[in-house]
Scaffold this active site. Structure first.
Site, PDB file in Angstrom:
ATOM      1  N   SER A   1       6.484 -43.910 -12.621  1.00 41.34           N
ATOM      2  CA  SER A   1       7.186 -45.071 -12.061  1.00 41.34           C
ATOM      3  C   SER A   1       8.451 -44.585 -11.379  1.00 41.34           C
ATOM      4  O   SER A   1       9.375 -44.094 -12.038  1.00 41.34           O
ATOM      5  CB  SER A   1       7.569 -46.053 -13.160  1.00 41.34           C
ATOM      6  OG  SER A   1       8.593 -46.908 -12.666  1.00 41.34           O
TER       7      SER A   1
ATOM      8  N   HIS B   1       3.649 -44.940  -8.883  1.00 43.02           N
ATOM      9  CA  HIS B   1       3.746 -46.327  -9.372  1.00 43.02           C
ATOM     10  C   HIS B   1       5.028 -46.936  -8.812  1.00 43.02           C
ATOM     11  O   HIS B   1       6.124 -46.435  -9.038  1.00 43.02           O
ATOM     12  CB  HIS B   1       3.737 -46.347 -10.898  1.00 43.02           C
ATOM     13  CG  HIS B   1       3.731 -47.731 -11.470  1.00 43.02           C
ATOM     14  ND1 HIS B   1       2.597 -48.518 -11.526  1.00 43.02           N
ATOM     15  CD2 HIS B   1       4.723 -48.481 -12.006  1.00 43.02           C
ATOM     16  CE1 HIS B   1       2.894 -49.687 -12.080  1.00 43.02           C
ATOM     17  NE2 HIS B   1       4.181 -49.692 -12.368  1.00 43.02           N
TER      18      HIS B   1
ATOM     19  N   ASP C   1       7.377 -50.085  -8.516  1.00 40.96           N
ATOM     20  CA  ASP C   1       7.765 -51.327  -9.199  1.00 40.96           C
ATOM     21  C   ASP C   1       8.639 -52.210  -8.313  1.00 40.96           C
ATOM     22  O   ASP C   1       9.782 -51.872  -8.028  1.00 40.96           O
ATOM     23  CB  ASP C   1       8.557 -50.984 -10.465  1.00 40.96           C
ATOM     24  CG  ASP C   1       7.666 -50.463 -11.575  1.00 40.96           C
ATOM     25  OD1 ASP C   1       6.672 -51.144 -11.890  1.00 40.96           O
ATOM     26  OD2 ASP C   1       7.962 -49.386 -12.119  1.00 40.96           O
TER      27      ASP C   1
ATOM     28  N   MET D   1      10.683 -55.582  -7.869  1.00 41.22           N
ATOM     29  CA  MET D   1      11.352 -56.611  -8.686  1.00 41.22           C
ATOM     30  C   MET D   1      12.228 -57.485  -7.809  1.00 41.22           C
ATOM     31  O   MET D   1      12.870 -56.984  -6.880  1.00 41.22           O
ATOM     32  CB  MET D   1      12.220 -55.930  -9.742  1.00 41.22           C
ATOM     33  CG  MET D   1      11.427 -55.034 -10.662  1.00 41.22           C
ATOM     34  SD  MET D   1      12.525 -54.187 -11.790  1.00 41.22           S
ATOM     35  CE  MET D   1      11.330 -53.388 -12.848  1.00 41.22           C
TER      36      MET D   1
ATOM     37  N   HIS E   1       3.165 -52.433  -8.068  1.00 45.07           N
ATOM     38  CA  HIS E   1       3.226 -53.394  -9.173  1.00 45.07           C
ATOM     39  C   HIS E   1       4.235 -54.464  -8.788  1.00 45.07           C
ATOM     40  O   HIS E   1       5.442 -54.227  -8.823  1.00 45.07           O
ATOM     41  CB  HIS E   1       3.648 -52.636 -10.454  1.00 45.07           C
ATOM     42  CG  HIS E   1       3.920 -53.508 -11.626  1.00 45.07           C
ATOM     43  ND1 HIS E   1       4.526 -53.048 -12.775  1.00 45.07           N
ATOM     44  CD2 HIS E   1       3.654 -54.832 -11.861  1.00 45.07           C
ATOM     45  CE1 HIS E   1       4.633 -54.036 -13.651  1.00 45.07           C
ATOM     46  NE2 HIS E   1       4.122 -55.126 -13.109  1.00 45.07           N
TER      47      HIS E   1
ATOM     48  N   MET F   1       6.408 -57.521  -9.321  1.00 45.13           N
ATOM     49  CA  MET F   1       7.039 -58.411 -10.305  1.00 45.13           C
ATOM     50  C   MET F   1       7.881 -59.384  -9.511  1.00 45.13           C
ATOM     51  O   MET F   1       9.121 -59.378  -9.575  1.00 45.13           O
ATOM     52  CB  MET F   1       7.884 -57.581 -11.290  1.00 45.13           C
ATOM     53  CG  MET F   1       7.032 -56.775 -12.260  1.00 45.13           C
ATOM     54  SD  MET F   1       7.955 -55.447 -13.069  1.00 45.13           S
ATOM     55  CE  MET F   1       7.763 -54.165 -11.841  1.00 45.13           C
TER      56      MET F   1
ATOM     57  N   MET G   1       1.133 -54.556 -19.736  1.00 46.14           N
ATOM     58  CA  MET G   1       2.545 -54.219 -19.951  1.00 46.14           C
ATOM     59  C   MET G   1       2.768 -53.989 -21.443  1.00 46.14           C
ATOM     60  O   MET G   1       2.366 -54.804 -22.275  1.00 46.14           O
ATOM     61  CB  MET G   1       3.452 -55.375 -19.504  1.00 46.14           C
ATOM     62  CG  MET G   1       3.509 -55.656 -18.018  1.00 46.14           C
ATOM     63  SD  MET G   1       3.985 -54.262 -16.991  1.00 46.14           S
ATOM     64  CE  MET G   1       5.607 -53.853 -17.647  1.00 46.14           C
TER      65      MET G   1
ATOM     66  N   ASP H   1       1.737 -49.679 -19.062  1.00 50.39           N
ATOM     67  CA  ASP H   1       3.044 -49.516 -18.409  1.00 50.39           C
ATOM     68  C   ASP H   1       4.158 -49.991 -19.328  1.00 50.39           C
ATOM     69  O   ASP H   1       4.216 -51.165 -19.686  1.00 50.39           O
ATOM     70  CB  ASP H   1       3.029 -50.352 -17.113  1.00 50.39           C
ATOM     71  CG  ASP H   1       4.307 -50.252 -16.289  1.00 50.39           C
ATOM     72  OD1 ASP H   1       5.209 -49.479 -16.652  1.00 50.39           O
ATOM     73  OD2 ASP H   1       4.378 -50.958 -15.261  1.00 50.39           O
TER      74      ASP H   1
HETATM   75  C1  DX5 Z   1       8.927 -52.205 -16.093  1.00 52.49           C
HETATM   76  C2  DX5 Z   1       8.154 -51.433 -15.057  1.00 52.49           C
HETATM   77  C3  DX5 Z   1       7.774 -50.077 -15.491  1.00 52.49           C
HETATM   78  C4  DX5 Z   1       8.916 -49.215 -15.895  1.00 52.49           C
HETATM   79  C5  DX5 Z   1       8.416 -48.170 -16.833  1.00 52.49           C
HETATM   80  O1  DX5 Z   1       9.114 -53.500 -15.669  1.00 52.49           O
HETATM   81  O2  DX5 Z   1       6.971 -52.104 -14.686  1.00 52.49           O
HETATM   82  O3  DX5 Z   1       6.911 -49.436 -14.555  1.00 52.49           O
HETATM   83  O4  DX5 Z   1       9.595 -48.655 -14.825  1.00 52.49           O
HETATM   84  O5  DX5 Z   1       9.492 -47.436 -17.260  1.00 52.49           O
HETATM   85  P1  DX5 Z   1       9.471 -46.569 -18.584  1.00 52.49           P
HETATM   86  O6  DX5 Z   1       8.316 -45.623 -18.468  1.00 52.49           O
HETATM   87  O7  DX5 Z   1      10.800 -45.910 -18.561  1.00 52.49           O
HETATM   88  O8  DX5 Z   1       9.283 -47.538 -19.737  1.00 52.49           O
HETATM   89 ZN    ZN Z   2       5.379 -51.065 -13.442  1.00 50.16          ZN
END
Ligand code: DX5
Ligand code: ZN
Length: 223
Positions: A9, A34, A36, A38, A68, A70, A139, A177
């Protein structure tokens, strides 16, 4: 034979030198990027969007980019991510009014599609959808931040989902994840996960190759 994939990630990467850091983690043996996304609305944090995905492609990153989302709503941004070089887009069913429509939209753009289930989201949201999905992401933390602790009850959920996927006969990746580390990745593989997101566990270490190879050793020792 199952191919086990490691998807770092990049939320935990060095944003000031993102291209180099992503290249380094791929050279160290990672399989996917990956990504992310947000929005400070569906989750309480803000990260990056299609411009950054495009910038990684322009820099020369050619590994699959596992987006991903969010964010809420989902549909408007899908064509932008397709144009920016995403390979696979997954989203949270709570974040869209019409889950099937959002899945179709991703597929119409020629991309693979996935659904993401929060720790407390039941597996029955997948009923009727197994034939439509390329990936299901469980998750194992509440989404929004890197560096949180793995929520243990998700292990049972991985095992149940593995049974559902196998029973369906569909070719679906089971990705996990949140809080994935060298010391729990073996147990996650044994429960039935085949694709592993890890942010802080990789990017907070000085030697990416070492941590990724330790992860692979743990997977092999447990499956
Ligand atoms: C959380 C993300 C993850 C996150 C994982 O909302 O979807 O991908 O970055 O981070 P670690 O591996 O540090 O838990
Ligand atoms: Zn993620």
């Amino acid at each position: 034979m199952t191919k086990y994939l490691i998807a770092p990630s990049i939320l935990s990467a060095d944003f000031a030198r993102l291209g180099e850091d992503v290249e380094a983690v791929l050279n160290a043996g990672a399989d996917w990027v990956h990504f992310d996304v947000m929005d400070n609305h569906y989750v309480p944090n803000l990260s990056f969007g299609p411009l950054v995905c495009q910038a990684l492609r322009d820099y020369g990153i050619d590994a699959p980019i596992d987006v991903h989302l969010m964010i809420e709503p989902v549909d408007r941004i899908v064509p932008e991510f397709a144009a920016a070089g995403a390979s696979l887009i997954s989203f949270h069913p709570e974040a869209t009014r019409h889950v099937d429509r959002s899945l179709q939209l991703i597929k119409e753009q020629g991309l693979q599609c996935g659904l993401v289930l929060n720790p407390a989201t039941p597996l029955n949201v997948l009923d009727h959808l197994m034939g439509q999905l390329d990936l299901i992401l469980l998750m194992s933390v509440n989404p929004g931040y890197g560096g949180q602790s793995f929520i243990p009850y998700v292990i049972d959920k991985i095992a149940l989902l593995r049974e559902m996927i196998d029973a369906s006969g569909a070719d679906i990746r089971l990705e996990v994840d949140g809080g994935v580390k060298v010391n729990n990745i073996g147990e996650l593989a044994r429960a039935g996960a085949d694709t592993f997101v890890a942010g802080s566990a990789i990017f907070n270490e000085p030697d990416y190759e070492k941590v990724i190879s330790h992860m692979r050793d743990q997977i092999s020792a447990n499956v």
